[in-house]
Design a protein around this motif. Sequence first.
Motif, PDB file in Angstrom:
ATOM      1  N   LEU A   1      27.760 -26.239 -38.623  1.00  0.00           N
ATOM      2  CA  LEU A   1      26.346 -26.578 -38.473  1.00  0.00           C
ATOM      3  C   LEU A   1      26.164 -28.012 -37.980  1.00  0.00           C
ATOM      4  O   LEU A   1      25.206 -28.311 -37.252  1.00  0.00           O
ATOM      5  N   LEU A   2      27.076 -28.895 -38.339  1.00  0.00           N
ATOM      6  CA  LEU A   2      26.993 -30.268 -37.857  1.00  0.00           C
ATOM      7  C   LEU A   2      27.212 -30.314 -36.347  1.00  0.00           C
ATOM      8  O   LEU A   2      26.431 -30.936 -35.610  1.00  0.00           O
ATOM      9  N   TRP A   3      28.260 -29.660 -35.866  1.00  0.00           N
ATOM     10  CA  TRP A   3      28.530 -29.672 -34.429  1.00  0.00           C
ATOM     11  C   TRP A   3      27.460 -28.912 -33.639  1.00  0.00           C
ATOM     12  O   TRP A   3      27.266 -29.168 -32.444  1.00  0.00           O
ATOM     13  N   ARG A   4      26.744 -28.020 -34.307  1.00  0.00           N
ATOM     14  CA  ARG A   4      25.663 -27.285 -33.627  1.00  0.00           C
ATOM     15  C   ARG A   4      24.578 -28.228 -33.104  1.00  0.00           C
ATOM     16  O   ARG A   4      23.860 -27.900 -32.160  1.00  0.00           O
ATOM     17  N   GLN A   5      24.469 -29.418 -33.673  1.00  0.00           N
ATOM     18  CA  GLN A   5      23.484 -30.387 -33.205  1.00  0.00           C
ATOM     19  C   GLN A   5      23.754 -30.834 -31.767  1.00  0.00           C
ATOM     20  O   GLN A   5      22.846 -31.193 -31.037  1.00  0.00           O
ATOM     21  N   TRP A   6      25.014 -30.797 -31.351  1.00  0.00           N
ATOM     22  CA  TRP A   6      25.374 -31.288 -30.020  1.00  0.00           C
ATOM     23  C   TRP A   6      25.559 -30.166 -28.993  1.00  0.00           C
ATOM     24  O   TRP A   6      25.645 -30.440 -27.802  1.00  0.00           O
ATOM     25  N   SER A   7      25.662 -28.946 -29.467  1.00  0.00           N
ATOM     26  CA  SER A   7      25.877 -27.841 -28.538  1.00  0.00           C
ATOM     27  C   SER A   7      25.263 -26.560 -29.088  1.00  0.00           C
ATOM     28  O   SER A   7      25.317 -26.306 -30.294  1.00  0.00           O
ATOM     29  N   GLY A   8      24.704 -25.775 -28.199  1.00  0.00           N
ATOM     30  CA  GLY A   8      24.170 -24.475 -28.590  1.00  0.00           C
ATOM     31  C   GLY A   8      25.208 -23.378 -28.531  1.00  0.00           C
ATOM     32  O   GLY A   8      24.920 -22.216 -28.847  1.00  0.00           O
ATOM     33  N   ASP A   9      26.438 -23.728 -28.134  1.00  0.00           N
ATOM     34  CA  ASP A   9      27.528 -22.757 -28.016  1.00  0.00           C
ATOM     35  C   ASP A   9      28.648 -23.171 -28.962  1.00  0.00           C
ATOM     36  O   ASP A   9      29.591 -23.875 -28.586  1.00  0.00           O
ATOM     37  N   VAL A  10      28.525 -22.752 -30.217  1.00  0.00           N
ATOM     38  CA  VAL A  10      29.499 -23.134 -31.246  1.00  0.00           C
ATOM     39  C   VAL A  10      30.111 -21.878 -31.847  1.00  0.00           C
ATOM     40  O   VAL A  10      29.393 -20.944 -32.231  1.00  0.00           O
TER      41      VAL A  10
END
Length: 333
Positions: free
Chosen positions: A170-179
């Motif tokens: 969920l943290l990395w989702r802030q920078w990309s919509g493709d996680v």
Amino acid sequence: MAEERSESRLDGVERHEVVVVGGGAAGLSGALALARARRSVLVIDEGRPRNAPADGVHGYLGLEGTPPAELLARGRAEATGYGARFTEGRVVSAERGPDGFRLGLADGSAVLADRLLVATGLVDELPEIPGLAERFGRDVLHCPYCHGWEVRDRSVGVLATGANAEHLALLWRQWSGDVTLFAHTAPELDDEQRERLAARGVTVVTGRVAGLRVDDDRLAGVELADGRTVPVAVVAVGTFLAARSDLLAALGLAPVPQEMAGQVIGSRVPADPTGATEVPGVWVAGNVTQLAEQVIGAAAAGLRAGAAINADLVAEDTRRAVATARAAREVLA
């Protein structure tokens, strides 16, 4: 006038008021503060900065994007300008005696110090998966605040090995919509965790990760043990953060576990807010005591520790001056 620096020799061994072990942001900042306070300072640096593979330092106000080597070179030049000295080497032994701290270096030499500032940082221990270590700092990344902007909107595979799998995804989702979250060896996700991940558009892939797929020296995907390959451009991984604490252990300072979100993320050497440890005369700063510290925070911690060390030395100088004055009065009485 201020007193001269008390750099000296004892039985042929060079002695300084403060020896700083570690020449990263924390150590350099501490050395700068102490040199500006007119203390004799020696910095011993092994030359293995944690962020060496990174293209730039991020989140450092006014120095955003500065290459790590350039930032360190600037810091060394600034501290040198105020009289700090530097030597390249590895400290292999440490002991505390009546004459202060004696440090032995790998080349067989030794130095003495009245006070120590240890800023040796940490080591990122990666999961034992082929290919991760070779690409660490390039397209295998550990910190979204350090690298997230640079890989924004690219496909990110989050490799989870512990209980914080959902948090990382969920943290990395802030920078990309493709996680994509690769559960790998993480504990089984419960229904609520899966609901939250699905609501944010995070794909969950179960199964053990076997390695990375690389095409033309570019990361192309994550290979699973069952033969599947899931395309991703970046792998984000939670590393185990192990403080470089051998030197401190020799002085009786054992590392302790540090937790985040209920999971042990690494080991650190405990200290008070100024960096003072349980061993009198020894301070720590930076990642060796605060595992999640960014570069700018490590620099600030080094400054605080340097100021605290100088205050401690001022108190000792004053005690000695009072004792000398009293002795002189007794002679005249």
